[in-house]
Design a protein around this motif. Structure first.
Motif, PDB file in Angstrom:
ATOM      1  N   PHE A 242      26.506  62.980  49.707  1.00 13.70           N
ATOM      2  CA  PHE A 242      26.416  64.315  50.306  1.00 13.70           C
ATOM      3  C   PHE A 242      26.585  64.247  51.818  1.00 13.70           C
ATOM      4  O   PHE A 242      27.361  65.003  52.409  1.00 13.70           O
ATOM      5  CB  PHE A 242      25.075  64.952  49.942  1.00 13.70           C
ATOM      6  CG  PHE A 242      24.836  66.296  50.589  1.00 13.70           C
ATOM      7  CD1 PHE A 242      25.466  67.430  50.094  1.00 13.70           C
ATOM      8  CD2 PHE A 242      23.993  66.417  51.670  1.00 13.70           C
ATOM      9  CE1 PHE A 242      25.242  68.669  50.690  1.00 13.70           C
ATOM     10  CE2 PHE A 242      23.764  67.645  52.272  1.00 13.70           C
ATOM     11  CZ  PHE A 242      24.392  68.774  51.770  1.00 13.70           C
ATOM     12  N   HIS A 243      25.869  63.321  52.451  1.00 12.19           N
ATOM     13  CA  HIS A 243      25.869  63.284  53.912  1.00 12.19           C
ATOM     14  C   HIS A 243      27.053  62.527  54.495  1.00 12.19           C
ATOM     15  O   HIS A 243      27.408  62.739  55.664  1.00 12.19           O
ATOM     16  CB  HIS A 243      24.560  62.674  54.428  1.00 12.19           C
ATOM     17  CG  HIS A 243      23.373  63.573  54.229  1.00 12.19           C
ATOM     18  ND1 HIS A 243      23.210  64.756  54.922  1.00 12.19           N
ATOM     19  CD2 HIS A 243      22.295  63.482  53.397  1.00 12.19           C
ATOM     20  CE1 HIS A 243      22.091  65.344  54.533  1.00 12.19           C
ATOM     21  NE2 HIS A 243      21.525  64.592  53.616  1.00 12.19           N
ATOM     22  N   HIS A 244      27.682  61.633  53.728  1.00 13.34           N
ATOM     23  CA  HIS A 244      28.785  60.835  54.257  1.00 13.34           C
ATOM     24  C   HIS A 244      30.145  61.276  53.731  1.00 13.34           C
ATOM     25  O   HIS A 244      31.161  60.678  54.093  1.00 13.34           O
ATOM     26  CB  HIS A 244      28.564  59.354  53.940  1.00 13.34           C
ATOM     27  CG  HIS A 244      27.422  58.741  54.702  1.00 13.34           C
ATOM     28  ND1 HIS A 244      26.119  58.859  54.286  1.00 13.34           N
ATOM     29  CD2 HIS A 244      27.390  58.030  55.859  1.00 13.34           C
ATOM     30  CE1 HIS A 244      25.325  58.230  55.146  1.00 13.34           C
ATOM     31  NE2 HIS A 244      26.070  57.731  56.098  1.00 13.34           N
ATOM     32  N   SER A 245      30.149  62.297  52.890  1.00 18.24           N
ATOM     33  CA  SER A 245      31.420  62.775  52.360  1.00 18.24           C
ATOM     34  C   SER A 245      32.306  63.306  53.491  1.00 18.24           C
ATOM     35  O   SER A 245      31.835  63.969  54.417  1.00 18.24           O
ATOM     36  CB  SER A 245      31.169  63.890  51.335  1.00 18.24           C
ATOM     37  OG  SER A 245      32.390  64.485  50.949  1.00 18.24           O
ATOM     38  N   LYS A 246      33.599  63.008  53.396  1.00 21.03           N
ATOM     39  CA  LYS A 246      34.551  63.543  54.374  1.00 21.03           C
ATOM     40  C   LYS A 246      34.842  65.015  54.109  1.00 21.03           C
ATOM     41  O   LYS A 246      35.354  65.712  54.993  1.00 21.03           O
ATOM     42  CB  LYS A 246      35.844  62.731  54.326  1.00 21.03           C
ATOM     43  CG  LYS A 246      35.688  61.308  54.841  1.00 21.03           C
ATOM     44  CD  LYS A 246      37.007  60.566  54.835  1.00 21.03           C
ATOM     45  CE  LYS A 246      36.821  59.145  55.369  1.00 21.03           C
ATOM     46  NZ  LYS A 246      38.109  58.386  55.374  1.00 21.03           N
ATOM     47  N   ASP A 247      34.531  65.469  52.898  1.00 16.95           N
ATOM     48  CA  ASP A 247      34.670  66.888  52.571  1.00 16.95           C
ATOM     49  C   ASP A 247      33.415  67.635  53.008  1.00 16.95           C
ATOM     50  O   ASP A 247      32.295  67.122  52.885  1.00 16.95           O
ATOM     51  CB  ASP A 247      34.879  67.084  51.072  1.00 16.95           C
ATOM     52  CG  ASP A 247      36.225  66.554  50.605  1.00 16.95           C
ATOM     53  OD1 ASP A 247      37.157  66.513  51.427  1.00 16.95           O
ATOM     54  OD2 ASP A 247      36.336  66.173  49.421  1.00 16.95           O
ATOM     55  N   GLY A 248      33.619  68.826  53.500  1.00 13.71           N
ATOM     56  CA  GLY A 248      32.469  69.651  53.839  1.00 13.71           C
ATOM     57  C   GLY A 248      31.788  70.155  52.572  1.00 13.71           C
ATOM     58  O   GLY A 248      32.465  70.571  51.627  1.00 13.71           O
TER      59      GLY A 248
END
Length: 524
Positions: A242-248
């Motif tokens: 969740f926190h490191h995803s490149k997608d918002g």
């Protein structure tokens, strides 16, 4: 002091030893989420338990007050370390990233310790302290001041907040993780029972039970961290994604209010801050309002907006969160930056239609446009003409000056041609040094005049390359029709204009030759 007091003090000292052991075990074990803060927490519990045990063993007011102050070396920090443990254990690292937040959180227990040690000067923490025996214990009877209430409120808030962090994690994780997280919740709530008794003055025998309750709380923490360490992988992994995803990623509740978002979402929406929490998603993304309210099924759509003068493109996937009974709990918005993809598609579209050397239409796209124009002329009965031309003795120019000079001459011919044509005319590179100009709604005489104008401009001008003035001429073929007939097509017009150009070059170059599709006449 009777045996009850002795047994209780012994329990406190055993709790101290257990807390020290748990701290050492945590330090020596392989790192796990929360283990670092658990070690510090156990060390603090050991200091507090030992201090309170010594306070109960004291036989004078002076000694009892000394050990009471000793407890405040760690006591005010226990709740804070429990909060740090909760944040680290559940993967809510963003709660610990703000240095300002950490400093403020640390200042509160530091201030409480200072307030306790300076109470003799202001009496705002304890307004008075008496040393007495209640028949079971030698205790300090403390009349609590306003700053003691401040301490209890702080402890209540920090411990309840820790439990809320665990509860949120339970709701966002699979059932296999409910057992260890439930253990952590119980561990975080146990000390709060003693806080309640301290605030309400309902503690049996008038003693503080927090030191005793902190030990089983620490043991429960240990089971939650180390015994079920493998079960923690899934929620930690999910939180990390969740926190490191490149997608918002933006999470909504069932009322379509924003309740959480990751850092990638902030990079997409510059204005996204905590002020948007518990506000409608439409305030952040007005494009959704145009599509209507969120529907039950999953859906996706693309949108774009300008940032710093540059158009950015995004794809939004809307995933509904629902129960087994299909009740909507909320939504997850996953926003992917597709700017590069869209720009590449546009670039490929340009490459598919534009000649990269001369920056005009290529042969393939010209034929496509030609078909559209001839179909239009068929419906409107408007005239249509076609010009084909090439550079005289172009091979000799390449041989003499080189192919780079030839490329420059091709660009020069295109620039000269574009300066003469209308916005509605279509110019294209047909192949090599051959060019085509399609003239919608143009009669043959006007097409001949345009070809002559371009020919004259090329003859009078020159191309400069590598300090050389290169003179060129071109030969032109022109054809067209005034009224569409069924035997006319793109292939017929191209075949006719090619014959016309060849005929002109056979009788001498640097001239305009024309052929009507209803009659053949030559001119120069």
């Amino acid at each position: 002091m009777n045996h009850i007091a002795d047994m209780y003090s012994l329990l406190l000292f055993i709790s101290t030893i257990i807390a020290v052991g748990l701290s050492i075990y945590s330090i020596k074990s392989s790192p796990m989420p929360g283990s670092k803060y658990f070690a510090i927490l156990c060390g603090s519990v050991a200091i507090f338990s030992f201090g309170y045990g010594m306070e109960l063993q004291s036989e004078s007011l002076k000694v009892a007050l000394f050990w009471n102050k000793f407890q405040y070396l760690s006591g005010p920090f226990i709740g804070l370390f429990a909060f740090f443990l909760a944040a680290d254990y559940t993967g809510n690292k963003k709660l610990l990233k703000s240095k300002a937040r950490i400093i403020v959180l640390l200042l509160i227990p530091f201030s409480i310790t200072i307030i306790r040690y300076t109470n003799d000067f202001h009496h705002l923490y304890y307004t008075s302290v008496l040393y007495t025996s209640n028949g079971f214990f030698n205790i300090l009877i403390k009349n609590k001041g306003p700053l003691f209430t401040y301490y209890m409120l702080y402890l209540s808030f920090i411990m309840i907040y820790s439990s809320v962090i665990y509860l949120k994690t339970i709701f966002n994780s699979s059932s296999i993780n409910h057992v260890p997280i439930s253990i952590m919740i119980i561990a975080s709530l146990l000390p709060w029972l003693s806080i309640y008794m301290n605030i309400s003055n309902t503690a049996p025998f008038g003693i503080d039970y927090s030191a005793i309750l902190l030990c089983p709380s620490a043991i429960l923490y240990m089971f939650g961290i180390f015994k079920f360490r493998m079960l923690r992988t899934i929620p930690i992994a999910r939180n990390t994604v969740f926190h490191h995803s490149k997608d918002g990623i933006i999470i909504l509740d069932y009322n379509e209010n924003i309740i959480d978002y990751n850092e990638a979402a902030v990079l997409i929406f510059d204005q996204l801050t905590d002020k948007y929490l518990h506000q409608k998603i439409y305030n952040l993304l007005p494009e959704l309002m145009e599509r209507g309210t969120l529907r039950g099924e999953n859906e996706s759509f693309d949108f774009s907006f300008t940032k710093s003068g540059i158009e950015h493109y995004y794809s939004l996937e809307n995933i509904r969160l629902n129960t087994e009974n299909d009740y909507t709990l909320g939504w997850i918005f996953i926003i992917s930056d597709i700017t590069k993809l869209v720009n590449n598609q546009k670039r490929f579209e340009v490459y598919a239609t534009i000649d990269d050397l001369t920056n005009i239409y290529n042969r393939r796209f010209f034929i496509e446009l030609f078909n559209q124009e001839i179909n239009s002329a068929k419906k409107t009965k408007d005239p249509l003409c076609l010009i084909m031309y090439d550079i005289d003795f172009f091979k000799n120019i390449n041989d003499k000056y080189g192919h780079q000079a030839g490329d420059e001459i091709l660009r020069y011919v295109v620039a000269t041609s574009k300066a003469c044509i209308r916005a509605t005319d279509i110019v294209a590179r047909y192949g090599g040094d051959e060019f085509m100009i399609l003239l919608p709604e143009t009669k043959i005489d006007d097409a001949i005049a345009l070809a002559e104008r371009i020919r004259s401009q090329l003859e009078m001008g020159y191309c400069i390359y590598d300090n050389h003035k290169i003179n060129i001429t071109s030969s032109f073929g022109v054809t067209g029709f005034e009224n569409y007939t069924t035997d006319l097509s793109v292939e017929v017009l191209i075949n006719e204009v090619d014959k016309t150009l060849y005929q002109g070059k056979s009788s001498g170059r640097n001239k305009v030759t024309f052929r009507s599709l209803t009659q053949a006449t030559s001119g120069s």
